[in-house]
Design a protein around this motif. Sequence first.
Motif, mmCIF file in Angstrom:
data_model
loop_
_atom_site.group_PDB
_atom_site.id
_atom_site.type_symbol
_atom_site.label_atom_id
_atom_site.label_comp_id
_atom_site.label_asym_id
_atom_site.label_seq_id
_atom_site.Cartn_x
_atom_site.Cartn_y
_atom_site.Cartn_z
ATOM 1 N N GLY A 1 1.123 -1.200 0.110
ATOM 2 C CA GLY A 1 -0.031 0.194 0.014
ATOM 3 C C GLY A 1 0.573 1.135 0.150
ATOM 4 O O GLY A 1 1.743 1.964 0.816
ATOM 5 N N ALA A 2 0.997 2.174 -0.789
ATOM 6 C CA ALA A 2 1.531 3.223 -1.227
ATOM 7 C C ALA A 2 1.269 4.441 -0.377
ATOM 8 O O ALA A 2 2.042 5.196 0.176
ATOM 9 N N LYS A 3 0.092 4.264 0.223
ATOM 10 C CA LYS A 3 -0.405 5.373 0.978
ATOM 11 C C LYS A 3 -0.059 5.322 2.245
ATOM 12 O O LYS A 3 0.885 6.708 3.010
ATOM 13 N N ASN B 1 -4.843 -1.526 -7.544
ATOM 14 C CA ASN B 1 -5.123 -0.227 -6.636
ATOM 15 C C ASN B 1 -3.753 -0.176 -5.767
ATOM 16 O O ASN B 1 -3.935 1.184 -4.547
ATOM 17 N N VAL B 2 -2.126 -0.345 -5.448
ATOM 18 C CA VAL B 2 -1.329 0.164 -4.412
ATOM 19 C C VAL B 2 -1.169 1.105 -5.233
ATOM 20 O O VAL B 2 -0.663 1.790 -3.668
ATOM 21 N N SER B 3 -1.263 2.016 -5.647
ATOM 22 C CA SER B 3 -1.216 3.832 -5.145
ATOM 23 C C SER B 3 -2.125 4.143 -4.511
ATOM 24 O O SER B 3 -1.706 5.681 -3.597
ATOM 25 N N THR B 4 -3.470 3.874 -3.979
ATOM 26 C CA THR B 4 -4.130 4.342 -3.364
ATOM 27 C C THR B 4 -4.882 3.606 -2.574
ATOM 28 O O THR B 4 -5.571 4.010 -1.347
ATOM 29 N N GLN B 5 -4.040 2.136 -2.076
ATOM 30 C CA GLN B 5 -4.040 1.416 -1.120
ATOM 31 C C GLN B 5 -3.062 1.438 0.748
ATOM 32 O O GLN B 5 -1.812 2.468 -0.793
ATOM 33 N N THR B 6 -3.533 1.333 1.542
ATOM 34 C CA THR B 6 -2.971 1.789 2.914
ATOM 35 C C THR B 6 -2.516 0.397 3.164
ATOM 36 O O THR B 6 -2.643 -1.101 2.795
ATOM 37 N N TYR B 7 -1.053 0.744 3.658
ATOM 38 C CA TYR B 7 -0.111 -0.915 4.421
ATOM 39 C C TYR B 7 -1.625 -1.396 5.221
ATOM 40 O O TYR B 7 -1.607 -2.685 4.952
ATOM 41 N N GLU C 1 -4.770 -6.645 5.202
ATOM 42 C CA GLU C 1 -6.152 -7.076 4.903
ATOM 43 C C GLU C 1 -6.417 -8.112 3.612
ATOM 44 O O GLU C 1 -7.151 -8.619 3.797
ATOM 45 N N GLN C 2 -5.963 -7.374 2.775
ATOM 46 C CA GLN C 2 -5.205 -8.270 1.386
ATOM 47 C C GLN C 2 -4.841 -9.866 1.480
ATOM 48 O O GLN C 2 -5.826 -11.180 1.110
ATOM 49 N N PHE C 3 -3.442 -9.671 2.242
ATOM 50 C CA PHE C 3 -2.862 -10.860 2.093
ATOM 51 C C PHE C 3 -3.172 -11.473 3.205
ATOM 52 O O PHE C 3 -3.420 -12.798 2.898
ATOM 53 N N LEU C 4 -4.351 -11.545 4.190
ATOM 54 C CA LEU C 4 -5.018 -11.837 5.662
ATOM 55 C C LEU C 4 -6.638 -13.163 5.061
ATOM 56 O O LEU C 4 -6.747 -13.709 5.215
ATOM 57 N N GLY C 5 -6.760 -11.781 4.280
ATOM 58 C CA GLY C 5 -8.173 -12.629 3.492
ATOM 59 C C GLY C 5 -7.731 -13.269 1.890
ATOM 60 O O GLY C 5 -8.576 -13.671 1.247
ATOM 61 N N GLY C 6 -6.496 -13.819 1.730
ATOM 62 C CA GLY C 6 -6.145 -14.882 0.866
ATOM 63 C C GLY C 6 -5.949 -14.579 -0.576
ATOM 64 O O GLY C 6 -6.045 -15.143 -1.738
ATOM 65 N N ASN D 1 4.743 1.608 -8.760
ATOM 66 C CA ASN D 1 3.374 2.595 -8.973
ATOM 67 C C ASN D 1 3.783 3.147 -10.734
ATOM 68 O O ASN D 1 2.541 3.634 -11.554
ATOM 69 N N GLY D 2 5.439 3.056 -11.748
ATOM 70 C CA GLY D 2 5.387 3.261 -12.742
ATOM 71 C C GLY D 2 5.309 4.912 -13.123
ATOM 72 O O GLY D 2 5.024 5.347 -14.033
ATOM 73 N N THR D 3 5.652 5.984 -11.934
ATOM 74 C CA THR D 3 5.856 6.849 -12.523
ATOM 75 C C THR D 3 7.115 7.509 -12.311
ATOM 76 O O THR D 3 7.570 8.152 -12.994
ATOM 77 N N TYR D 4 7.934 6.780 -11.642
ATOM 78 C CA TYR D 4 10.036 6.735 -12.326
ATOM 79 C C TYR D 4 10.314 5.889 -12.976
ATOM 80 O O TYR D 4 9.749 5.097 -12.545
#
Length: 429
Positions: free
Chosen positions: A193-195, A250-256, A261-266, A409-412
């Motif tokens: 999560g890049a946030k 959604n890595v650019s808008t997701q928090t750590y 939770e994404q990992f815990l949700g399988g 994020n592909g910005t650099y």
Amino acid sequence: MKKFSYLLILLLVVSVVIAGCNSGGGDSNEDGITTIDFAIHVANPMEQEPAFSKLIEQFQIENPDIKVNLIGKEQQEHVKNIKMMSQSNKLPDVFWMLPASASELYEAGMLMGLNDFIKENPEIKNSLNENMLSTYAANGEQYGLPYQPLVTGLFYNKALFKQHGVELPKTIEDLVAAAKVFKQNGVTTIAKGAKDEYSVWAFLTMLSRYGYFEKIDNIMAGKEKYNNEDFVNYYKKIDELRKAGAFPDNVSTQTYFQAVEQFLGGQAAFLDSGMWDIPKIEESGIDAGFWWGPTFADGVGNQNISSVVPAAPLLVSKNVEKDAAKKEAVLKLFAFYYGEKGTQIMVENQVPPMTNTKVTIDEAKNPLFKQLVDQIQLKGWVSQPNQPDLVVPEAIGNAMYDSIYGVINGTYTPEEAAKVVQNKVDETK
């Protein structure tokens, strides 16, 4: 004659009082109890630092003549309070402090040296990993010892690897290949999560595999550039992972925390995190493992690099040296804290050992924690001295986070990412 009697009685009373004061030593009270004021960075130590609290409780049981007075405050308030107390030379006997501030207190001559403690406890010195000592030493003097180790890396979901026929990677090429398989099957390879830009722990360890600690002093001195060929190659590997679809859409808008939770949700094969997330992962029921991350054929030096680094230090006020009883009590506490009993208490409460002391872990109860400790004790692997972001000014550390997530994020481009950090280095001069 009456005046002489009164004078004699007065002298006897004074002599008894003086004798009483000299017999107890320092701040020992009438019951012979020596009190240690111990300031820590959480408001409620019992709830927020249970392993530490249980260790202190057991120490007091075994040492009934010593009382540890825990002073707990939220971290920001705690740090502010310690700085204020230092101005009036009224520091607590023992206290937790941020590394940069700890160094400042040492330079100001406000800390008791711990060289004698290390010398008189060779079994502790020999059991501590070298970086646990060197990080808080200067000019040949040990001025602090780590509160706990900080262990970071990649947790992985074993079921997802089995379900999709993917072997646990060893090299970056293996990881890129795995990412392509997971992407085809709608699974995120690495939850991020890049946030929360600081959440790049495993990727910082990967940077160490490109010679970061061999280069950083020269970079800071202006003798070498951060945007060197090796570091650019490092960013190119991150870019390969991005192109393989390794990161959340959604890595650019997701928090750590959403990544967790994404990992815990399988929904993700890996989670870039650390020891603090073990209880959550074990409670989730996921059959998880722990990995130090990939090696690199074009890397620099040893590729078997782990990350077991010292957390913020425990420090002792210089004033403790003036009180023999208190000094003895503090050193006895440290001997317990860093000795076998203290280490075992911490381990039983899921804090990894910072020593090579043999410990007992209930694998049935804490399977993931057992795997993490096994990884810490892997033969042939050496920890990076510290986290790369913690040995440079905060602004440069922040630029490092930005550069890594910029590529994710592909910005650099890789070249641009390395230049972002070099620009910040130039600004600090």
